[in-house]
Scaffold this motif. Sequence first.
Motif, short mmCIF file in Angstrom:
data_model
loop_
_atom_site.label_atom_id
_atom_site.label_comp_id
_atom_site.label_asym_id
_atom_site.label_seq_id
_atom_site.Cartn_x
_atom_site.Cartn_y
_atom_site.Cartn_z
N PRO A 1 9.88 13.12 -0.91
CA PRO A 1 8.56 13.77 -0.76
C PRO A 1 7.38 12.85 -1.03
O PRO A 1 6.27 13.12 -0.58
CB PRO A 1 8.62 14.91 -1.78
CG PRO A 1 10.07 15.18 -1.98
CD PRO A 1 10.72 13.84 -1.87
N SER A 2 7.60 11.77 -1.78
CA SER A 2 6.50 10.87 -2.15
C SER A 2 6.21 9.81 -1.10
O SER A 2 5.18 9.13 -1.17
CB SER A 2 6.81 10.18 -3.48
OG SER A 2 7.80 9.17 -3.32
N ILE A 3 7.09 9.65 -0.12
CA ILE A 3 6.94 8.59 0.87
C ILE A 3 5.84 8.99 1.85
O ILE A 3 5.94 10.02 2.51
CB ILE A 3 8.26 8.33 1.61
CG1 ILE A 3 9.34 7.88 0.62
CG2 ILE A 3 8.07 7.24 2.68
CD1 ILE A 3 10.74 7.82 1.22
N PRO A 4 4.79 8.18 1.98
CA PRO A 4 3.63 8.59 2.79
C PRO A 4 3.82 8.35 4.28
O PRO A 4 4.67 7.56 4.71
CB PRO A 4 2.51 7.69 2.25
CG PRO A 4 3.23 6.43 1.85
CD PRO A 4 4.57 6.89 1.31
N SER A 5 2.99 9.02 5.06
CA SER A 5 2.94 8.76 6.50
C SER A 5 2.10 7.52 6.75
O SER A 5 1.30 7.09 5.89
CB SER A 5 2.33 9.95 7.23
OG SER A 5 0.95 10.07 6.88
N LYS B 1 0.83 -1.20 0.00
CA LYS B 1 0.00 0.00 0.00
C LYS B 1 0.87 1.26 0.00
O LYS B 1 0.62 2.21 -0.74
CB LYS B 1 -0.92 0.00 1.22
CG LYS B 1 -2.08 -0.98 1.14
CD LYS B 1 -2.93 -0.90 2.40
CE LYS B 1 -4.11 -1.87 2.31
NZ LYS B 1 -4.93 -1.85 3.56
N ALA B 2 1.88 1.28 0.85
CA ALA B 2 2.75 2.45 0.95
C ALA B 2 3.48 2.70 -0.37
O ALA B 2 3.59 3.85 -0.82
CB ALA B 2 3.76 2.26 2.09
N ALA B 3 3.96 1.63 -1.00
CA ALA B 3 4.67 1.78 -2.27
C ALA B 3 3.74 2.30 -3.37
O ALA B 3 4.15 3.11 -4.21
CB ALA B 3 5.27 0.44 -2.69
N ALA B 4 2.49 1.85 -3.36
CA ALA B 4 1.53 2.32 -4.36
C ALA B 4 1.27 3.81 -4.21
O ALA B 4 1.15 4.54 -5.20
CB ALA B 4 0.22 1.54 -4.22
N ILE B 5 1.19 4.28 -2.97
CA ILE B 5 0.99 5.71 -2.75
C ILE B 5 2.23 6.49 -3.20
O ILE B 5 2.13 7.56 -3.81
CB ILE B 5 0.69 5.98 -1.26
CG1 ILE B 5 -0.65 5.35 -0.87
CG2 ILE B 5 0.68 7.48 -0.97
CD1 ILE B 5 -0.93 5.35 0.62
N ALA B 6 3.40 5.94 -2.94
CA ALA B 6 4.65 6.63 -3.31
C ALA B 6 4.76 6.83 -4.82
O ALA B 6 5.19 7.90 -5.27
CB ALA B 6 5.85 5.85 -2.79
N VAL B 7 4.38 5.83 -5.62
CA VAL B 7 4.54 5.96 -7.07
C VAL B 7 3.53 6.92 -7.66
O VAL B 7 3.68 7.36 -8.81
CB VAL B 7 4.45 4.60 -7.79
CG1 VAL B 7 5.48 3.63 -7.26
CG2 VAL B 7 3.05 4.00 -7.71
N SER B 8 2.51 7.29 -6.90
CA SER B 8 1.49 8.20 -7.42
C SER B 8 1.88 9.66 -7.25
O SER B 8 1.13 10.55 -7.64
CB SER B 8 0.15 7.94 -6.72
OG SER B 8 0.19 8.34 -5.36
#
Length: 300
Positions: free
Chosen positions: A287-291, A274-281
Amino acid sequence: MKVLNFGSINIDFVYSLDHFVQKGETISSDELNIFSGGKGLNQSIAMGRAGITTFHAGAIGPDGQFLLDLLDEAGIITETVKILSNTRTGNAIIQKDKSGDNCIILYDGANQQITKQQVDETISRFDEGDYIVLQNEINEMAYIIKKAHDCGMVIVLNPSPMNKKIFEMPLQYVDYFILNEIEAGQILECENTSALEGTTLAGMLVKKFPGAKIVLTLGSNGSVYADGKTVHKQGIYKTETVDTTAAGDTFTGYFIAGIIQGFTVEEAMDLAAKAAAIAVSKAGAAPSIPSLQTVQEKVF
């Protein structure tokens, strides 16, 4: 339980160009963007944003203070980062053309100035059962792994970039390998692995490293965990792809964070996906790495 990331810290200079500069040519760039970089820094930020108390060890030059500020903002403890007066922070000169292709010149800088004394001083702060996360972008890797093993730390290795130095390391001490299918083929010294199923490739890694747990990332085909007893396949979460730069580092950081927080393998793999999917978006690396809150609240 503490986690130490002993890894690279870079400055990325990204020049946007009409075309790549040719021999003897001088051209002007349309834009210059300066970003944080380095697999070590990215993975530390991922673990920090996932809620894990993370120490980062490494080295920068006087030009890298803003990178420490970025780590501090992510909650990373940077007391074990050395600031060296006689060298620059590691950096990359990246040309990006209008089609989105790039070419890169790397300068290792302070990342290759790690000393055995720094390793000894750093490892002495940690105890048996603490985690250490490593990549192959700094020097003294073999010494770091040996010292961490002697201390009883849990050793996580992302063998990237793959080169001959990997085979000079005491890989028998590694507890977790987190790698992609290309790196898997290289570390197995096996050609034509692209035709193999992910579970087969993971099984080959388990056979070569029977004491280790394997996390194999497969791009659009998801990921596989294997440890000789358990095999778990994890799919991807589909999203619009904007920038894949930090996908692997986000996955690594969130998987380890999940394991440290007591998640099952299945839960940690799902969290990381899930975290990786958010990062690629999103654009950019750090800056793309989510909390963690963003990951938990995201509905796919």
